[in-house]
Design a protein around this motif. Structure first.
Motif, PDB file in Angstrom:
ATOM      1  N   VAL A 251      83.774  66.587  23.145  1.00 41.78           N
ATOM      2  CA  VAL A 251      84.800  65.357  23.047  1.00 41.78           C
ATOM      3  C   VAL A 251      84.122  64.105  22.340  1.00 41.78           C
TER       4      VAL A 251
ATOM      5  N   CYS B  57      89.894  59.125  27.223  1.00 43.99           N
ATOM      6  CA  CYS B  57      89.864  59.818  28.478  1.00 43.99           C
ATOM      7  C   CYS B  57      91.213  59.687  29.232  1.00 43.99           C
TER       8      CYS B  57
ATOM      9  N   TYR C 139      80.100  64.737  25.498  1.00 43.16           N
ATOM     10  CA  TYR C 139      80.752  63.638  24.719  1.00 43.16           C
ATOM     11  C   TYR C 139      79.685  63.043  23.687  1.00 43.16           C
TER      12      TYR C 139
ATOM     13  N   HIS D  72      87.608  54.106  23.130  1.00 42.89           N
ATOM     14  CA  HIS D  72      87.406  55.533  23.205  1.00 42.89           C
ATOM     15  C   HIS D  72      85.913  55.434  24.185  1.00 42.89           C
TER      16      HIS D  72
ATOM     17  N   TRP E  20      85.428  56.814  28.182  1.00 41.91           N
ATOM     18  CA  TRP E  20      84.754  58.004  28.660  1.00 41.91           C
ATOM     19  C   TRP E  20      83.555  57.831  29.039  1.00 41.91           C
TER      20      TRP E  20
ATOM     21  N   PHE F  51      79.415  65.713  33.035  1.00 43.65           N
ATOM     22  CA  PHE F  51      79.604  65.152  31.851  1.00 43.65           C
ATOM     23  C   PHE F  51      78.174  64.924  31.472  1.00 43.65           C
TER      24      PHE F  51
END
Ligand code: A3P
Length: 312
Positions: A65, A127, A143, A191, A195, A204
């Motif tokens: 991501v 997210c 990420y 963004h 996240w 994550f």
């Protein structure tokens, strides 16, 4: 507008004439889905709603991501090479976008059925509209973040090439649009802040472009640890060799040169443009840099985090 998405889906069948026929008629506005700007070229309300509400995340999925231009494709190449333990054959024979499609796009959703498992999928979604089923799964997210000043520069150049993006009128205007979030996928700040709410979750993992750039070996080892991959030293060396900027620039399956010109105009630039950290210094005026720093400070203060690029 739907036509463009469907044509994009077909581009690997190499039919640029069809593109030419329709794209010259195109002038478009972004549309909003839950407040976020998307391009009608590759997205639709239906595709986004499907991605958010119905898409079935599998427990062994890995999602890359990113906000655009953060090093998305670099990470796809690294994960592709980790899968093959450094053997570049797969990377040299299948286009990067088919190895790891963007699951929220119209074309990506049609490509997913052919993706090898365990799947590595890609997303630029913020997210708050990411697949709901992810949050009850054991799937993982990597990420990737990058210094937003370099993202701004990279995106400015890329926006001239890719028909999905509105053509930037000037650097000064684009600069302001970027800071205000008047760009595709909205604000970089939102963004990242969205996240980063996930940063304590064990499924994550976040890393920066600058860390990859400074020490790819160390970064690849960290990624292996997160994914539970066990590669020996010579295999890691192969991953590093074949995911280098020059290797990717030479690989037509990874450098986007296969894309028809009307969709990505290679005469206006190159997808593998510079691949460095700090190119913003060649573009920003002193005043622009001070203005950017002020907005950055205000926007990021609530995160209370120091990012790697801030230490360079
Ligand atoms: P520049 O435009 O600054 O050169 P994304 O994949 O998210 O669209 O990001 C594209 C950016 O990553 C481009 O930045 C591109 O050159 C850079 N990039 C891609 N592969 C890279 C690699 N192997 N090493 C360094 N940079 C890479």
């Amino acid at each position: 507008m739907q036509v463009k998405g469907r044509l994009w889906n077909l581009f690997f069948l190499f039919s640029p004439e069809i593109f030419r026929l329709h794209l010259k008629e195109m002038s478009f506005e972004y549309f909003k889905y839950k407040g976020v700007n998307f391009s009608p070229g590759s997205y639709s309300e239906e595709a986004l709603s499907f991605a958010e509400n119905e898409f079935e995340v599998l427990d062994d999925d890995v999602y890359i991501v990113t906000y655009p231009k953060s090093g998305t494709n670099w990470m796809i190449e690294i994960l592709s090479l980790l899968r093959t333990k450094g053997d570049p054959t797969w990377c040299n024979s299948l286009p990067i976008w088919l190895r790891s499609p963007w699951y929220e796009t119209i074309e990506g959703q049609s490509q997913i059925k052919d993706v090898v498992t365990p799947r590595v999928l890609t997303s630029h979604l913020p997210c708050h509209i990411f697949a709901k089923s992810f949050f009850t799964s054991e799937a993982k997210i990597i990420y990737v973040m990058r210094n937003p000043k370099d993202i701004l520069v990279s995106l400015f150049h890329f926006s001239k090439m890719l028909s999905l993006y509105k053509y930037p009128k000037s650097f000064a205007e684009f600069f302001e649009d970027f800071l205000q979030g008047n760009v595709l996928y909205n604000s970089w700040f939102d963004h990242v802040k969205g996240w980063m709410q996930m940063k304590q979750n064990s499924n994550f993992f976040f890393i920066t472009y600058e860390e990859l750039y400074k020490d790819l070996h160390k970064s690849v080892i960290k990624i292996c640890e997160f994914l539970g991959k066990d590669l020996d030293d010579s295999q890691i060396d192969l991953v590093i060799k074949h995911s280098s900027f020059n290797a990717m620039k030479e690989n037509k399956m990874s450098n986007y040169s296969l894309i028809p010109q009307d969709f990505m105009d290679q005469t206006k630039g190159s997808f593998m443009r510079k691949g460095i950290a700090g190119d913003w210094k060649n573009h920003f005026t002193v005043a622009q840099n001070e203005y950017f720093d002020a907005v950055y400070k205000e926007q990021m203060k609530e995160l209370k985090m120091t990012f790697f690029w801030e230490q360079l």
